[in-house]
Scaffold this active site. Structure first.
Site, PDB file in Angstrom:
ATOM      1  CD  GLU A  72      -2.662  -1.211   2.591  1.00 14.78           C
ATOM      2  OE1 GLU A  72      -3.648  -1.935   2.655  1.00 14.78           O
ATOM      3  OE2 GLU A  72      -2.219  -0.581   3.569  1.00 14.78           O
ATOM      4  CG  ASP A 116     -12.782  -7.157   0.298  1.00 12.12           C
ATOM      5  OD1 ASP A 116     -13.632  -7.170   1.200  1.00 12.12           O
ATOM      6  OD2 ASP A 116     -11.569  -6.944   0.506  1.00 12.12           O
TER       7      ASP A 116
END
Length: 243
Positions: free
Chosen positions: A13, A210
């Site tokens: 990230e 998600d």
């Protein structure tokens, strides 16, 4: 000059931000690697919170006590839980809570003992800037599909919510407690509580990787590398230019 700490849970990230760091210096502290330097003209410290609330709290305290940062900004990914929060969207948190906190019947479910509250608010001024920066960052990326920017409550817990049944159950339980949650992750509430204790400004944005359902594990590493990290780079750049 004030220093901004930029936290992420995973190295993937933050890899793009680290690559852009000017005059990087690495410091090992509390069993963690911290990188300080300048990013888009501003002094920053980059760090990985690691995964889970305890690890995130430890990292946050180190940033405050050892590196004397002036604010903490968290970028990363989360599972979408709220209605209309879809993969690829961005959530900027207004508040955080722990969905696995339950000291009942001594305290109300979700209430953090001895604080008299379940939610910890993000800094309003810093969060307002992060909303602007997130919007500007998304526009600068010229994405082919429409990406929505959401702002609201995010829940943290020490488990990866990855099943449709669990996701529905969690959303229902939180809703019954009066908590309409947009997204779920594993660190933010801990950082928010630490910053509350120290009176330090905190803001957080999460890219939805998600829907916290049975497909939550599909292509997760690729999403973090190819989507979430690009979002973080764009939004952090605009935020630092605003500070």
């Amino acid at each position: 000059m004030t220093t901004t700490a930029i936290l992420s849970a995973l190295a993937e990230e933050q890899q793009g931000l680290l690559a852009l760091l000017e005059h990087p210096q690495q410091t090992r502290h509390a069993g963690r690697d911290f990188w300080h330097g300048r990013l888009h003209g501003q002094p920053v410290v980059l760090a990985l919170s690691r995964i889970g609330k305890v690890a995130a709290a430890t990292t946050s305290v180190a940033l405050i006590e050892h590196f004397k940062v002036s604010r903490i900004v968290f970028t990363g990914v989360a599972g979408g839980l709220g209605e209309g929060v879809q993969v690829g969207d961005v959530v900027v948190a207004s508040e955080f809570m722990q969905h696995d906190m339950d000291a009942s019947p001594i305290f109300q479910r979700y209430e953090v003992p001895l604080y008299g509250q379940a939610r910890f608010a993000c800094d309003k001024a810093l969060t307002a800037l992060l909303v602007q920066a997130s919007r500007a960052g998304l526009e600068s990326l010229a994405l082919p599909a429409k990406t929505l920017l959401h702002h609201g409550l995010v829940a943290s817990g020490d488990r990866f919510v990855s099943g449709a049944t669990e996701s529905r159950s969690l959303r229902s339980a939180l809703g019954q407690g009066g908590h309409e949650v947009l997204a779920v992750e594993m660190e933010g509430a801990a950082v928010a509580q630490v910053c509350f204790d120290y009176g330090l400004p905190f803001a957080a944005m999460r890219t939805i990787s998600d829907r916290a359902d049975d497909a939550a594990h599909v292509d997760f590493p690729a999403f973090v590398k190819d989507v979430a990290s690009l979002y973080a780079q764009a939004m952090v750049r605009h935020l630092l230019e605003m500070l």
